[in-house]
Scaffold this motif. Structure first.
Motif, PDB file in Angstrom:
ATOM      1  N   LEU A 123      39.370  32.721  38.645  1.00 10.34           N
ATOM      2  CA  LEU A 123      39.571  31.346  38.221  1.00 10.34           C
ATOM      3  C   LEU A 123      40.180  31.289  36.831  1.00 10.34           C
ATOM      4  O   LEU A 123      41.026  30.457  36.529  1.00 10.34           O
ATOM      5  CB  LEU A 123      38.212  30.658  38.227  1.00 10.34           C
ATOM      6  CG  LEU A 123      38.174  29.190  37.934  1.00 10.34           C
ATOM      7  CD1 LEU A 123      38.697  28.450  39.127  1.00 10.34           C
ATOM      8  CD2 LEU A 123      36.761  28.785  37.641  1.00 10.34           C
ATOM      9  N   LEU A 124      39.705  32.183  35.964  1.00  7.91           N
ATOM     10  CA  LEU A 124      40.051  32.059  34.557  1.00  7.91           C
ATOM     11  C   LEU A 124      41.158  32.996  34.120  1.00  7.91           C
ATOM     12  O   LEU A 124      41.734  32.804  33.058  1.00  7.91           O
ATOM     13  CB  LEU A 124      38.815  32.368  33.704  1.00  7.91           C
ATOM     14  CG  LEU A 124      37.699  31.345  33.770  1.00  7.91           C
ATOM     15  CD1 LEU A 124      36.460  31.869  33.098  1.00  7.91           C
ATOM     16  CD2 LEU A 124      38.138  30.068  33.103  1.00  7.91           C
ATOM     17  N   SER A 125      41.437  34.001  34.900  1.00 11.31           N
ATOM     18  CA  SER A 125      42.327  35.046  34.404  1.00 11.31           C
ATOM     19  C   SER A 125      43.744  34.523  34.265  1.00 11.31           C
ATOM     20  O   SER A 125      44.041  33.391  34.644  1.00 11.31           O
ATOM     21  CB  SER A 125      42.298  36.227  35.354  1.00 11.31           C
ATOM     22  OG  SER A 125      42.631  35.784  36.627  1.00 11.31           O
ATOM     23  N   GLY A 126      44.590  35.381  33.743  1.00 15.09           N
ATOM     24  CA  GLY A 126      45.952  34.983  33.398  1.00 15.09           C
ATOM     25  C   GLY A 126      46.676  34.333  34.546  1.00 15.09           C
ATOM     26  O   GLY A 126      46.302  34.497  35.686  1.00 15.09           O
ATOM     27  N   PRO A 127      47.729  33.606  34.287  1.00 12.56           N
ATOM     28  CA  PRO A 127      48.430  32.823  35.303  1.00 12.56           C
ATOM     29  C   PRO A 127      48.701  33.615  36.586  1.00 12.56           C
ATOM     30  O   PRO A 127      47.784  33.922  37.279  1.00 12.56           O
ATOM     31  CB  PRO A 127      49.724  32.434  34.608  1.00 12.56           C
ATOM     32  CG  PRO A 127      49.391  32.447  33.162  1.00 12.56           C
ATOM     33  CD  PRO A 127      48.308  33.456  32.976  1.00 12.56           C
ATOM     34  N   GLU A 128      49.877  34.034  36.857  1.00 13.43           N
ATOM     35  CA  GLU A 128      50.078  34.803  38.075  1.00 13.43           C
ATOM     36  C   GLU A 128      50.631  36.162  37.714  1.00 13.43           C
ATOM     37  O   GLU A 128      51.618  36.272  37.001  1.00 13.43           O
ATOM     38  CB  GLU A 128      51.020  34.088  39.053  1.00 13.43           C
ATOM     39  CG  GLU A 128      50.372  32.943  39.787  1.00 13.43           C
ATOM     40  CD  GLU A 128      49.020  33.306  40.380  1.00 13.43           C
ATOM     41  OE1 GLU A 128      48.888  34.408  40.958  1.00 13.43           O
ATOM     42  OE2 GLU A 128      48.078  32.509  40.272  1.00 13.43           O
ATOM     43  N   ASN A 145      46.246  40.491  32.652  1.00  9.55           N
ATOM     44  CA  ASN A 145      44.921  40.300  32.089  1.00  9.55           C
ATOM     45  C   ASN A 145      43.894  40.865  33.054  1.00  9.55           C
ATOM     46  O   ASN A 145      44.117  40.917  34.239  1.00  9.55           O
ATOM     47  CB  ASN A 145      44.648  38.810  31.904  1.00  9.55           C
ATOM     48  CG  ASN A 145      45.486  38.254  30.796  1.00  9.55           C
ATOM     49  OD1 ASN A 145      45.828  38.964  29.857  1.00  9.55           O
ATOM     50  ND2 ASN A 145      45.852  37.003  30.920  1.00  9.55           N
TER      51      ASN A 145
END
Lengths: 446, 345
Positions: free
Chosen positions: A173-178, A164
């Protein structure tokens, strides 16, 4: 072995000479001991030595894996930095080389995604096309700019490919997991496998990294001339300029302006550590230490160009400051917060200039700009040979008093009005931007 | 347009109450900051709304954000969160890829909904990150002056104290400025904010002195560094923080002590206050009264005024700040605007 170059006193020249013949580990140890013994000092000499050493390290590193390369450079870099933590340029050069490797590795991955080797192959060569000794400053200026802009422009697509969009730190903070866990983001169906297998096997990134280091070395050689190109914008006719120490960067800057304009230079002698060199610079009898390389073999003094030069003791700085139009200073290293570490006495001058509202201009190559934040100012200051203050001839005195000879001063950012680097003029508060253009965040504390 | 109208009308009918959700979130987790609670509330809102088009969702978000801001007396902190969330949605939608306009809008919704917890965890992790960045600022043998109940400052100081059996605990002392606004009142038992941190630090073996706000100038001579938290970091690099921070900043500047601000980067607000009285909130810190006014009003109003004072904030201009310690590194105040510009343009 340094012994093979017996006629030379150990220093930069002997080190560079021995670099060609010595095995790599000997060279590393050699440089470490030279740094420890302070036989290589001056920012530029340290930077040059580090760059050449890393050039060797990388060309002898038999791996195509970028991560192994990074590890190797990091381990060498750590040892060099530990040898002389106050020579921050060593760390700067190591970080820039690490950044180069990372960039190339990422370009590589990018190219695999785009499935076009041609594009990536042509891209690092763009700055080299311009390589032409007749216009050195433009070339390097361009290439450095190019590097910066290219890096910032190449990042967003890269991240948007892999996951993402997370090009903006605030979105972290908001972006895709890892990273890879949310694969729906990767558009090319075949790419994940390409990344796993093709990594590094397609081509050797070392060649490009070596080119990049070559550019850094070029930059080190040309930096003074590039800075001097801005001289006419800052020195005007009939101005009174105050300077300090025998910095070649400052001298070239003044000489460039002296070719066109007449002005007066007040030169503080910077006793006791640099006064001999300063006197020599003023009178033009430069018998340069071998430390300063041959590229500045002979330099006309300012007086030869008809400039009035007034040599003053450091104690007279405040008295004369009211007549000074501009203070131009050299520096040892520049820190991320806009402060700088320069020869002892600089802070007094900067402070005096502040009192008289005289603009303070600092000339410094970008290579001196360190991403390190000065947590503890005292630890940055090096103490030198006390016998410069009181010779051992005065034995009685030496026994009874404590003599200290700090070599450097920390000058806080608010005392500086302008930095002139090879990229142009910058306000101290803008330096963070140049730091982020030149160093990767992950390398700042490695 | 019609769909947007429907959506807002629909959400009005819905039992979902964004303000109550926000307040509940803040109450339920004392570690939660305002921007994160706002983001959480918006994520929950999306869960409860059936909207499936982009404009519908954005419209709903805008409206609920406005409602939320209206209902909360000091919306500066939370607006950082709502703005960030909104910008994130918009940029994600504009970006090519499966989550973009070409792709399924539900994908991004699903991502947001499923990762709500993750955001909170990350927000808390960023505190640890700041603590590692900020450790260097607390030197051995130094004395730190701090104020307020900032959780980031607390975590930084505790990290430095090495309470988790860290390898190298720093030996430092803390001067803690405790707000007297609450303590002086009849509700004397309500302890001033920051007491918890004081206790935790003392338990970790850090000597802590607590002083009232009036003693800051007196004590600053003994301090080496000032570290404060912030409710919001504004565009020019200044901070909006608990009342009393501005004066500490002024005093620190006057005394030549470094003044560091610790804040997560999700607290950056798109706001450019020109001074103390330019903040988009109403607070009755200065309240002129004559005897007549006092007799007119009975004491109940007195009580509410004081309560407001405890929540009041002030604006510390950027020239007083030496550096901001954030999760994206140590920034100079002028770097803040760039971070903000990056998300907005």
């Amino acid at each position: 072995m340094p012994a093979t170059s017996a006629p030379l006193t150990p220093g930069l020249a002997s080190f560079l000479k021995s670099l060609k013949t010595n095995p790599i580990d000997t060279s590393i140890d050699n440089l470490i001991s030279l740094l420890k013994r302070r036989q290589i000092r001056h920012s530029r000499s340290c930077a040059t030595a580090t760059a050449y050493l890393l050039l060797r390290v990388i060309s002898f590193c038999r791996t195509t894996d970028a991560n192994k390369l990074i590890e190797r450079v990091q381990s060498v870099g750590r040892r060099l930095m530990a040898a002389q933590p106050r020579e921050m340029v060593v760390g700067n050069i190591v970080r820039r080389v690490l950044g180069l490797i990372r960039d190339e590795a990422e370009d590589d991955r990018d190219a695999e995604f785009a499935l076009s080797d041609a594009g990536s192959e042509s891209q690092p060569q763009t700055p080299r096309v311009l390589e032409d000794p007749s216009t050195p400053q433009d070339r390097d200026f361009l290439s450095v700019r190019h590097e910066g802009s290219e890096r910032s422009s190449s990042r967003p697509p890269l991240t948007s490919h892999s996951t993402n969009p997370a090009p903006i730190s605030m979105f972290s903070l908001l972006s895709g997991p890892e990273a890879e866990s949310s694969l729906p983001g990767s558009p090319v169906p075949g790419s994940p496998s390409g990344r796993v297998t093709g990594h590094g096997s397609v081509r050797d990134i070392r060649a490009e990294v070596l080119d990049g280091i070559g550019e850094i070395i070029d930059e080190l050689g040309q930096v003074d001339d590039q800075i001097a190109a801005y001289a006419l914008d800052h020195i005007h006719s009939n101005e009174v300029i105050l300077t300090h120490t025998s910095s070649t960067t400052v001298q070239k800057f003044l000489l460039k302006a002296a070719a066109k304009r007449k002005f007066t230079v007040i030169h503080a002698e910077s006793y006791p550590n640099n006064h001999d060199a300063t006197h020599a610079t003023v009178s033009g009898t430069v018998s340069d230490e071998d430390d300063n390389l041959s590229f500045e073999s002979f330099q006309k003094p300012l007086i030869a160009l008809g400039i009035t030069v007034i040599l003053i003791p450091d104690s007279a700085v405040f008295a004369l400051m009211s007549r000074v139009n501009k203070v131009i200073l050299g520096t040892h290293s520049v820190l991320a917060n806009g402060g700088l570490v320069a020869a002892a006495g600089t802070r007094v001058i900067a402070r005096a200039a502040k009192v008289h509202q005289t603009p303070v201009v600092v000339v410094s190559g970008v290579y001196k700009l360190s991403p390190v934040y000065p947590f503890d100012f005292d630890s940055l200051i090096e103490y030198g040979d006390a016998s410069n203050v009181i010779g051992y001839e005065d034995g009685d005195l030496v026994d009874q008093i404590d003599v200290q000879n700090p070599l450097y001063d920390y000058v806080p950012a608010e005392l500086i009005d302008l930095y002139i680097t090879n990229l142009g003029g910058h306000a101290p508060s803008y330096l963070y931007r140049i730091v982020s253009d030149h160093y990767r965040k992950e390398d700042i504390s490695f | 347009m019609a769909t947007a109208k429907d959506a807002s009308a629909g959400s009005a009918n819905k039992p979902f109450d964004i303000v109550a959700t926000y307040n509940n979130l803040l109450r339920s987790d004392p570690d939660l900051t305002m921007p994160i609670a706002a983001i959480e509330a918006l994520v929950l809102l999306l869960t409860h709304s059936p909207s499936s088009t982009i404009s519908e969702t954005l419209d709903l978000l805008e409206k609920s954000t406005a409602d939320l801001k209206k209902a909360i007396p000091n919306p500066i902190g939370l607006s950082a969160g709502t703005d960030l969330f909104q910008r994130y949605l918009i940029t994600t939608l504009q970006r090519p890829g499966q989550l973009g306009p070409a792709g399924d809008f539900n994908a991004i919704r699903a991502h947001l909904l499923s990762n709500g917890r993750l955001f909170i965890r990350r927000a808390k992790e960023s505190r640890d990150k700041i603590a590692t960045f900020g450790r260097g600022f607390v030197r051995d043998g130094s004395t730190v002056l701090t104020n307020g109940g900032s959780r980031v400052v607390a975590s930084l100081l505790q990290h430095a104290a090495g309470e988790k059996g860290g390898p190298s605990a720093v030996r430092f002392r803390v001067i803690y400025v405790l707000s007297s606004a609450k303590g002086n009142l009849e509700n004397h038992h309500a302890e001033p904010e920051g007491m918890e941190t004081v206790r935790a630090l003392r338990a970790a073996g850090v000597p802590v002195a607590t002083i009232p706000e009036s003693a800051v100038a007196y004590s600053l001579g003994k301090a080496d560094v000032v570290i404060v938290g912030a409710e919001g970091v504004v565009e020019n690099g200044g901070i909006v923080s608990r009342l009393g921070t501005y004066q500490i900043g002024l005093l620190a500047k006057a005394m030549g002590k470094p003044f560091y601000v610790v804040a997560e980067s999700h607290k950056f607000v798109r706001l450019y206050p020109l001074g103390q009285y330019d903040l988009p909130i109403e607070q009755h810190v200065i309240d002129f009264k004559t005897d007549e006014d006092l007799t007119d009003e009975a004491h109940p109003s007195d009580c509410t005024d004081k309560a407001v004072l405890g929540e009041a904030v002030d604006f510390t201009p950027p020239h007083l700040i030496s550096a901001l310690i954030t999760d994206s590194g140590v920034l100079t105040p002028s770097a803040v605007s760039e971070e903000l510009i990056k998300i907005w343009f």
